[in-house]
Enzyme design. Structure first.
Site, mmCIF file in Angstrom:
data_model
loop_
_atom_site.group_PDB
_atom_site.id
_atom_site.type_symbol
_atom_site.label_atom_id
_atom_site.label_comp_id
_atom_site.label_asym_id
_atom_site.label_seq_id
_atom_site.Cartn_x
_atom_site.Cartn_y
_atom_site.Cartn_z
ATOM 1 N N TYR A 129 -3.091 2.166 3.654
ATOM 2 C CA TYR A 129 -2.434 1.293 4.627
ATOM 3 C C TYR A 129 -1.044 1.801 4.955
ATOM 4 C CZ TYR A 129 0.479 -0.859 0.959
ATOM 5 O OH TYR A 129 1.391 -1.082 -0.032
ATOM 6 N N ARG B 281 2.737 9.792 7.079
ATOM 7 C CA ARG B 281 2.324 9.375 5.718
ATOM 8 C C ARG B 281 0.895 8.828 5.728
ATOM 9 N NH1 ARG B 281 5.961 5.122 2.506
ATOM 10 N NH2 ARG B 281 5.062 3.759 4.097
ATOM 11 N N ARG C 150 -23.359 -0.243 -1.025
ATOM 12 C CA ARG C 150 -22.462 -0.051 -2.163
ATOM 13 C C ARG C 150 -22.935 1.058 -3.106
ATOM 14 N NH1 ARG C 150 -20.929 -1.314 -7.227
ATOM 15 N NH2 ARG C 150 -18.726 -1.863 -7.471
ATOM 16 N N HIS D 115 -20.635 4.195 -5.550
ATOM 17 C CA HIS D 115 -19.273 4.699 -5.751
ATOM 18 C C HIS D 115 -18.977 5.976 -4.969
ATOM 19 C CE1 HIS D 115 -19.353 1.762 -8.924
ATOM 20 N NE2 HIS D 115 -18.090 2.007 -9.231
ATOM 21 N N LYS E 207 -0.692 5.912 -0.402
ATOM 22 C CA LYS E 207 -0.452 4.491 -0.111
ATOM 23 C C LYS E 207 -1.799 3.760 -0.077
ATOM 24 C CE LYS E 207 2.651 1.594 2.654
ATOM 25 N NZ LYS E 207 3.292 0.895 1.546
ATOM 26 N N GLU F 102 9.802 3.057 -9.716
ATOM 27 C CA GLU F 102 10.167 2.409 -8.445
ATOM 28 C C GLU F 102 9.882 0.926 -8.596
ATOM 29 O OE1 GLU F 102 7.546 3.557 -5.195
ATOM 30 O OE2 GLU F 102 5.876 3.807 -6.580
ATOM 31 N N LEU G 87 5.696 6.125 -4.512
ATOM 32 C CA LEU G 87 5.372 6.241 -3.094
ATOM 33 C C LEU G 87 6.571 6.871 -2.387
ATOM 34 C CD1 LEU G 87 3.208 5.333 -0.941
ATOM 35 C CD2 LEU G 87 4.927 3.640 -0.307
HETATM 36 N N1 PLP Z 1 7.164 1.870 -3.221
HETATM 37 C C1 PLP Z 1 6.076 1.101 -3.123
HETATM 38 C C2 PLP Z 1 5.157 1.002 -4.297
HETATM 39 C C3 PLP Z 1 5.776 0.416 -1.936
HETATM 40 O O1 PLP Z 1 4.674 -0.336 -1.842
HETATM 41 C C4 PLP Z 1 6.673 0.529 -0.848
HETATM 42 C C5 PLP Z 1 6.434 -0.167 0.409
HETATM 43 O O2 PLP Z 1 5.457 -0.833 0.592
HETATM 44 C C6 PLP Z 1 7.819 1.319 -0.999
HETATM 45 C C7 PLP Z 1 8.031 1.993 -2.190
HETATM 46 C C8 PLP Z 1 8.799 1.486 0.134
HETATM 47 O O3 PLP Z 1 8.249 2.302 1.125
HETATM 48 P P1 PLP Z 1 8.725 2.192 2.640
HETATM 49 O O4 PLP Z 1 10.181 2.471 2.647
HETATM 50 O O5 PLP Z 1 7.932 3.227 3.341
HETATM 51 O O6 PLP Z 1 8.417 0.793 3.099
#
Ligand code: PLP
Length: 299
Positions: A33, A52, A100, A102, A148, A181, A206
């Site tokens: 997403y 991304r 379904r 995997h 993501k 993070e 991320l």
């Molecule tokens: N880290 C994680 C795990 C996230 O889910 C997000 C945003 O959803 C971020 C960092 C920040 O990313 P962005 O600046 O692209 O929104």
């Protein structure tokens, strides 16, 4: 005014848009997403968000559901139909619909694209002035946090733990005692000699688009940045702390595990960075360029 969503190739009233019961996103979280911010009806940092998305899909061997140009047309049309001023576009792409099983379906299904928008009020001065309170929690996620993925259970559990503690975010701690993070944000601290520190964009986090754009804003303005892991202890002792994300931009962190950060108020440097980021990227359109996501992953 009716609200619209995009699903199965069509714009539909939001409450009538649906996906197939055997969508692999629904059954396996087999998809990715993007959350793309919108400010005054304009998409912020559109190119790096689409970069991304393409990267996340590529890592999972899912095709782009349509061309980049078409993705822009659909998202802009959704903004128009929903009269979205401030908020975000949510884009989700899954591997598609298949019985379904995997492993990847033999007959490659068409990737399923859905899009919605959400209007969000801009953060009030009072919210920014009090800053965010965060808790720390073990990082229980997989080893490809650079993708993501829509599989977000550890993030959800950490965020819920934060909410139950009356806090806004959870900073995740790895096996070495370092902050990776936030559950949905990137984490930053400022040391007493005014160095800004954030972790490198490897598979443990991320690669946030806000993080990326802010590093570029900082480089242009001559701020000193250190890209390295920082420990939970360093965060507790930091002079300032903040987090970044598409819906929060640059947000001061004023409490960690109930302890004030610095004097317990948003830091001066943090507030300067917030303002510069908003001026340059959110309203000024000087965000990251196409390809910057890939370059930042090499850092
Ligand atoms: N880290 C994680 C795990 C996230 O889910 C997000 C945003 O959803 C971020 C960092 C920040 O990313 P962005 O600046 O692209 O929104």
């Amino acid at each position: 005014m009716p609200r619209y969503a995009y699903a199965n190739g069509r714009f539909r009233p939001h409450n009538q848009a649906s996906v197939h019961i055997e969508d692999r996103g629904y059954q396996f979280a087999d998809g990715v997403y993007e959350v793309v911010p919108v400010h005054k009806g304009q998409v912020v940092d559109e190119e790096p968000h689409l970069d991304r998305l393409a990267r996340s899909l590529g890592e999972l061997r899912i095709d782009m559901p349509m061309s980049r140009h078409a993705l822009k047309l659909v998202s802009h049309e959704l903004i128009r139909r929903n009269a979205l001023t401030n908020g975000f576009i949510y884009m989700q792409v899954t591997r598609g619909v298949a019985p379904r099983d995997h492993k990847f379906p033999k007959a490659k299904p068409r990737p399923a694209l859905t899009m919605t928008t959400r209007q969000l009020p801009a953060k009030s001065d009072a919210q920014v002035d009090s800053g965010f309170a965060v808790i720390t929690a073990p990082d229980q996620r997989w080893k490809r946090c650079d993708i993501k993925s829509i599989s977000l259970l550890p993030n959800i559990l950490a965020k819920q733990q934060a909410a139950e503690a009356g806090c806004d975010e959870a900073w995740l701690i790895d096996a070495d005692g370092n902050v990776t993070e936030g559950a949905a944000t990137n984490a930053w601290i400022v040391t007493d000699d005014k160095k800004v520190i954030t972790r490198q964009a490897d598979a443990s986090i991320l690669p946030g688009i806000t993080r990326l754009s802010l590093t570029q804003v900082m480089a242009r303005a001559g701020y000193e940045l250190e890209i390295r892991p920082f420990s939970q202890q360093e965060a507790m002792n930091a002079t300032e702390a903040f987090l970044t994300s598409s819906t929060n931009f640059v947000m001061p962190v004023t409490r960690i595990d109930g302890q004030p950060v610095g004097n317990g108020h948003p830091g001066i440097l943090t507030m300067q960075l917030r303002q510069t980021y908003i001026d340059e990227v959110v309203t000024g359109g000087r965000g990251a360029a196409p390809g910057d996501v890939y370059r930042s992953m090499a850092v």
